[in-house]
Design a protein around this motif. Structure first.
Motif, PDB file in Angstrom:
ATOM      1  N   UNK A 136      11.348 -57.205 -20.488  1.00 56.53           N
ATOM      2  CA  UNK A 136       9.978 -57.671 -20.275  1.00 56.53           C
ATOM      3  C   UNK A 136       9.277 -56.829 -19.226  1.00 56.53           C
ATOM      4  N   UNK A 188       7.760 -53.308 -19.784  1.00 52.78           N
ATOM      5  CA  UNK A 188       6.439 -53.163 -20.387  1.00 52.78           C
ATOM      6  C   UNK A 188       5.319 -53.253 -19.362  1.00 52.78           C
ATOM      7  N   UNK A 189       5.624 -53.792 -18.198  1.00 52.23           N
ATOM      8  CA  UNK A 189       4.587 -53.955 -17.177  1.00 52.23           C
ATOM      9  C   UNK A 189       4.744 -52.891 -16.096  1.00 52.23           C
ATOM     10  N   UNK A 226      -5.566 -55.544 -23.109  1.00 54.42           N
ATOM     11  CA  UNK A 226      -4.837 -54.394 -23.668  1.00 54.42           C
ATOM     12  C   UNK A 226      -5.381 -53.075 -23.137  1.00 54.42           C
ATOM     13  N   UNK A 235      -5.783 -51.161 -17.289  1.00 54.83           N
ATOM     14  CA  UNK A 235      -5.054 -52.316 -16.735  1.00 54.83           C
ATOM     15  C   UNK A 235      -3.555 -52.057 -16.764  1.00 54.83           C
ATOM     16  N   UNK A 258      -1.234 -51.511 -13.495  1.00 51.19           N
ATOM     17  CA  UNK A 258      -0.417 -52.714 -13.311  1.00 51.19           C
ATOM     18  C   UNK A 258      -1.231 -53.930 -12.906  1.00 51.19           C
ATOM     19  N   UNK A 259      -2.430 -54.048 -13.482  1.00 51.34           N
ATOM     20  CA  UNK A 259      -3.316 -55.169 -13.118  1.00 51.34           C
ATOM     21  C   UNK A 259      -2.809 -56.460 -13.761  1.00 51.34           C
TER      22      UNK A 259
END
Lengths: 138, 177
Positions: free
Chosen positions: B25, B28-29, B134, B138, B142-143
């Protein structure tokens, strides 16, 4: 005393009430699993926020606006009152969200017996996109 | 004893699998930037449709402001930004000549973005790829919440993160030459 009251008032003014039950909350993981499995019966997933980003969801528009509430009504008009309906917004945390409450209120008024709210605690980015859950292709 | 060791090994094995989704998870960030980091380059469409890059503002102190028309606290903050923009636009800083705001909108409907710019009387640089959460910007930055901003110096180095209210004004006043 006055300071305490002022702080409490400000806190109340900044966050909005919880108008749903714990049973109505659907975890993003559970919904993602159902969408990926693609097994009937699938719920009707409706975006009541800025964008219908979740795969298979339909766009009613931002539910704090009259036009979007009309759109939501017309989407729901075609459905059985027993249909499982899951709404989501995902713009921001529930405390600041202007959209989920009016949408849930409409579902209640229209007597939908299985109305649910997708538990996007922070927003649709951190609670859905970043987890790699399915999204609508543009 | 052997049984105990085997159980321990089994637990470690199972635990390693249970933590896999966590790492997947987070892969992806993107991690949020902090003071001292170089601000990644951005080049996004302006309301007119031409791309405006962050690089093109080099030499000035720049506030990269992430916002959206659907974000109520962001809209509430626009008059504050207007006031500091007016006050500092032509000022010289210890680390840059002049001040600019690079507003990055996470809107997805152009007409709403333009209406919000008009309503809030925004006169500074505005860009958006109109992709909601999306948005490429962002993701790169990493917003995870709005409003969110970063202050960068003339070389594009982050000098402050997420300034709001009086803190924004205070920080800029301290940076003025």
């Amino acid at each position: 005393m006055i300071i305490v009251m002022t702080i409490r008032f400000q806190a109340m003014a900044q966050s909005q009430p919880v108008t749903w039950t714990v049973e109505q909350l659907v975890s993003p993981e559970a919904l993602a699993e159902r969408i990926n499995a693609n097994k009937a019966p699938l719920p009707l997933v409706i975006s009541v926020g800025p964008s219908a980003l979740i795969k298979g969801s339909v766009d009613a528009g931002e539910a704090h606006e009259k036009a979007s509430i009309s759109q939501l009504k017309s989407i729901l008009a075609k459905e059985s009152k027993n249909r499982e309906v899951i709404i989501y917004c995902g713009c921001c945390p529930f405390a600041k969200c202007p959209n989920v409450r009016p949408a849930l209120a409409l579902l209640k008024d229209l007597k939908f017996s299985d109305a649910k709210l997708l538990n996007l605690e922070k927003n649709v980015k951190t609670d859905w996109i970043d987890k790699g859950y399915p999204v609508n292709e543009k | 004893m052997m049984v105990r060791v085997n159980r321990l090994l089994l637990s470690v094995f199972l635990l390693s699998f249970s933590t896999l989704p966590f790492f997947a998870n987070n892969a992806l960030a993107q991690a949020a930037l902090t003071v001292g980091d170089k601000a990644p380059e951005l080049s996004l469409p302006s309301p007119k449709g031409d791309s405006v890059s962050l690089q093109s503002l080099r030499g000035r102190v720049v506030l990269i402001d992430f916002w959206a028309s659907w974000c109520a606290p962001c809209i509430q903050e626009q008059p504050v930004l207007a006031a500091i923009y007016k006050k500092y636009k032509h000022r010289n800083f210890k680390s840059g000549k002049g001040f600019e705001i690079y507003g990055v909108s996470l809107d997805n409907k152009k007409e709403r973005w333009l209406a919000a710019i008009k309503k809030s009387k925004i006169t500074w640089t505005q860009v958006s790829d109109l992709k909601f959460w999306n948005s490429k910007a962002a993701k790169i930055y990493g917003i995870e919440e709005l409003p969110y901003n970063l202050l960068i110096d003339e070389n594009g180095t982050v000098i402050a993160v997420n300034l709001h209210g009086d803190e924004m004004e205070r920080t800029l006043s301290e940076l003025v030459q």
